[in-house]
Design a protein around this motif. Structure first.
Motif, short mmCIF file in Angstrom:
data_model
loop_
_atom_site.label_atom_id
_atom_site.label_comp_id
_atom_site.label_asym_id
_atom_site.label_seq_id
_atom_site.Cartn_x
_atom_site.Cartn_y
_atom_site.Cartn_z
N UNK A 54 35.45 23.61 -20.60
CA UNK A 54 36.30 22.70 -21.62
C UNK A 54 37.47 22.57 -19.74
N UNK A 55 36.98 22.67 -18.66
CA UNK A 55 37.57 23.06 -17.33
C UNK A 55 37.23 22.41 -16.33
N UNK A 56 37.55 21.96 -15.23
CA UNK A 56 37.29 21.58 -13.79
C UNK A 56 36.48 21.78 -12.77
N UNK A 57 35.73 21.22 -12.22
CA UNK A 57 34.68 22.03 -11.20
C UNK A 57 35.83 21.99 -10.15
N UNK A 58 37.02 21.68 -10.01
CA UNK A 58 37.78 22.27 -8.70
C UNK A 58 38.03 24.15 -9.11
N UNK A 59 38.59 24.01 -10.67
CA UNK A 59 38.68 24.94 -11.09
C UNK A 59 37.70 25.91 -11.47
N UNK A 60 36.42 26.33 -11.89
CA UNK A 60 35.33 26.73 -11.56
C UNK A 60 35.28 27.46 -9.98
N UNK A 61 34.91 26.32 -9.26
CA UNK A 61 35.65 26.54 -7.47
C UNK A 61 36.75 28.09 -7.72
N UNK A 62 37.61 28.37 -8.45
CA UNK A 62 38.49 29.40 -8.42
C UNK A 62 37.46 31.10 -8.73
N UNK A 63 36.30 30.34 -9.28
CA UNK A 63 35.44 31.76 -9.63
C UNK A 63 34.80 31.94 -8.24
N UNK A 64 34.60 31.55 -7.72
CA UNK A 64 33.84 31.98 -6.25
C UNK A 64 35.60 32.15 -5.77
N UNK A 65 35.90 31.74 -5.69
CA UNK A 65 37.45 32.56 -4.92
C UNK A 65 37.61 33.77 -5.05
N UNK A 66 37.63 34.28 -6.60
CA UNK A 66 37.43 35.46 -6.78
C UNK A 66 36.94 36.38 -6.15
N UNK A 67 35.43 35.62 -5.84
CA UNK A 67 34.06 36.34 -5.78
C UNK A 67 34.72 37.15 -4.63
N UNK A 68 34.99 35.69 -3.43
CA UNK A 68 34.91 36.59 -1.87
C UNK A 68 36.45 37.21 -1.95
N UNK A 69 37.48 37.52 -2.74
CA UNK A 69 38.60 38.43 -2.88
C UNK A 69 37.79 39.91 -3.36
N UNK A 70 36.45 39.75 -4.01
CA UNK A 70 36.15 41.18 -4.59
C UNK A 70 35.73 41.55 -3.15
N UNK A 71 34.46 40.69 -2.61
CA UNK A 71 33.99 41.60 -1.66
C UNK A 71 34.85 41.94 -0.56
N UNK A 72 35.84 41.24 -0.06
CA UNK A 72 37.01 41.96 0.74
C UNK A 72 37.98 42.94 0.60
N UNK A 73 38.24 43.59 -0.49
CA UNK A 73 38.33 44.83 -0.99
C UNK A 73 37.35 45.90 -0.95
N UNK A 74 35.47 45.65 -1.68
CA UNK A 74 35.15 46.12 -1.81
C UNK A 74 34.38 46.93 -0.51
#
Length: 407
Positions: A39-59
């Motif tokens: 129950x959200x938007x495709x753009x909001x789902x895109x933030x799950x991709x952004x959070x993945x990139x943040x995790x890779x950067x920190x990791x």
């Protein structure tokens, strides 16, 4: 080492390195279905991709010291177990916020596989063989953007978006079982400090090198353009152009040929031109293409075929720029090459996360946000290159063939 064992080890290390790219590319066709179910938007789902990139950067910054302190295998096991738990959590996610958080945790877990694989190449193979081994490892990784979205499209169409995370969980468990058979390649160093101060001091030493920050920032900006495309393409192709999940997977795979193919042509060009020349030409070309892409998108010039063509040209420029920028970034370092590579990779992912997040901020049914961010990254990369080169007093040439692998 026998020939069979040689290639078996390369296959394992390549598969470990490919876990992260598979985790990014395989679930892209599921964006519309995830948006509908949660129950959200495709753009909001895109933030799950952004959070993945943040995790890779920190990791990437996290696992480097851990692999030296505790050896290669224990941090690898920990990361793969964490990855598996997060993948299972993504399957059961009931809200977009929980999916965003779990994708971050999944990314931190996958980093262990990527960083450990690079370290093990250095441990297992002679230094003279490293460029050839890395090239073979990259060949395994290159299969990811061609296979993962296509497989993901069929999984989403046949079994729902949650099935993607079942497959990713199975991949994590299979790699964990395989990793148990890897040899112990490094003796842990219990004297290595894990305190932040010496680690930060080393990173600061790297950052102060003009050639590093010039080409690392240039490469990071161009990489940001790639991740803006990755983040925005599900909306552009499946929502705006109404292609099916399966067709989207094939389009994504086809466009990846531009990036992968140009990076292979780059090896041939290096026989005749220096890395500095190729990077500058690539950034000038990409900036022009980006500006034309923005103008054409705003004026409605491009349909599906035109959009695919412009994306292909943009990604070709990236394939020329990134390997050379990576090679030039770490060329000045003999002592701190590992820290330089980790910092370069972390910078790439951090800028990529920002670019991906910027695309997801615009909740509009238009390709313009993705295209505008891509063009902006190209122009910023060109600016960083032109300004940064003025501070480089004595340039250090990249290794022949640009034999540097950045993760």
């Amino acid at each position: 080492m026998t020939k069979q064992r040689y290639f078996f080890l390369i296959l394992i290390l390549g598969s470990l390195s490919a876990l992260g790219p598979f985790s990014i590319d395989m679930y892209l066709p599921g964006f519309p279905a995830i948006a509908q179910d949660l129950h959200t938007t495709v753009a909001r789902v895109g933030m799950s991709l952004s959070s993945y990139f943040v995790g890779v950067s920190a990791g990437q910054l996290l696992y480097g010291p851990l692999l030296d302190r505790f050896g290669r295998k224990k941090p690898l096991y920990f990361g793969l177990v964490l990855y598996g738990l997060a993948s299972a959590g993504c399957y059961f996610a009931q809200s977009i916020d929980s999916l965003i958080l779990l994708r971050f945790v999944q990314a931190v877990g996958s980093c262990a596989a990527t960083v450990a694989a690079v370290a093990m190449v250095r441990d297992l193979f002679p230094v003279a063989d490293a460029p050839k081994v890395f090239a073979l490892v990259m060949l395994v990784i290159s299969a990811s953007p061609m296979i993962a979205p296509t497989v993901g499209g069929y999984l989403v169409a046949g079994f729902g978006w949650q099935s993607v995370f079942v497959v990713l969980l199975a991949m994590g468990l299979l790699l964990l079982a395989t990793a148990l058979w890897l040899p112990d390649t490094y003796t842990p160093d219990p004297t290595l400090s894990l305190h932040p101060r010496p680690i930060l001091t080393t990173f600061w030493t790297v950052l102060r090198e003009p050639q590093f920050f010039t080409y690392a920032l240039t490469g990071a900006m161009t990489f940001g353009g790639l991740l803006a495309y990755v983040s925005g393409s599900p909306l552009v192709f499946m929502d705006i152009f109404r292609v099916s999940t399966q067709v989207y997977g094939w389009i994504f795979a086809g466009l990846s040929v531009g990036f992968i193919g140009s990076s292979q042509v780059n090896s041939w060009l290096l026989r005749y031109y220096r890395s500095e020349q190729i990077v500058l030409a690539a950034m000038l070309s990409q900036s022009v293409i980006g500006l034309l892409f923005v103008a054409g998108t705003a004026l409605g010039w491009f349909g599906l075929a035109g959009t695919v063509t412009m994306l292909f040209l943009f990604l070709c420029c990236l394939g020329f720029a990134n390997p050379n920028a990576a090679a030039l970034s770490i060329a000045p370092f003999a002592k701190n090459a590992g820290s330089a590579a980790a910092l370069m990779g972390a910078t790439q992912m951090a800028v990529g996360a920002l670019a991906s997040y910027a695309v997801s901020l615009f909740d509009t049914r238009s390709a313009l946000p993705m295209v505008a961010v891509m063009a902006a990254t190209a122009l910023l990369a060109l600016l960083a290159l032109v300004v940064g080169r003025r501070f480089i007093a004595e340039p250090v040439a990249a290794a022949e063939g640009g034999a540097v692998v950045a993760h």
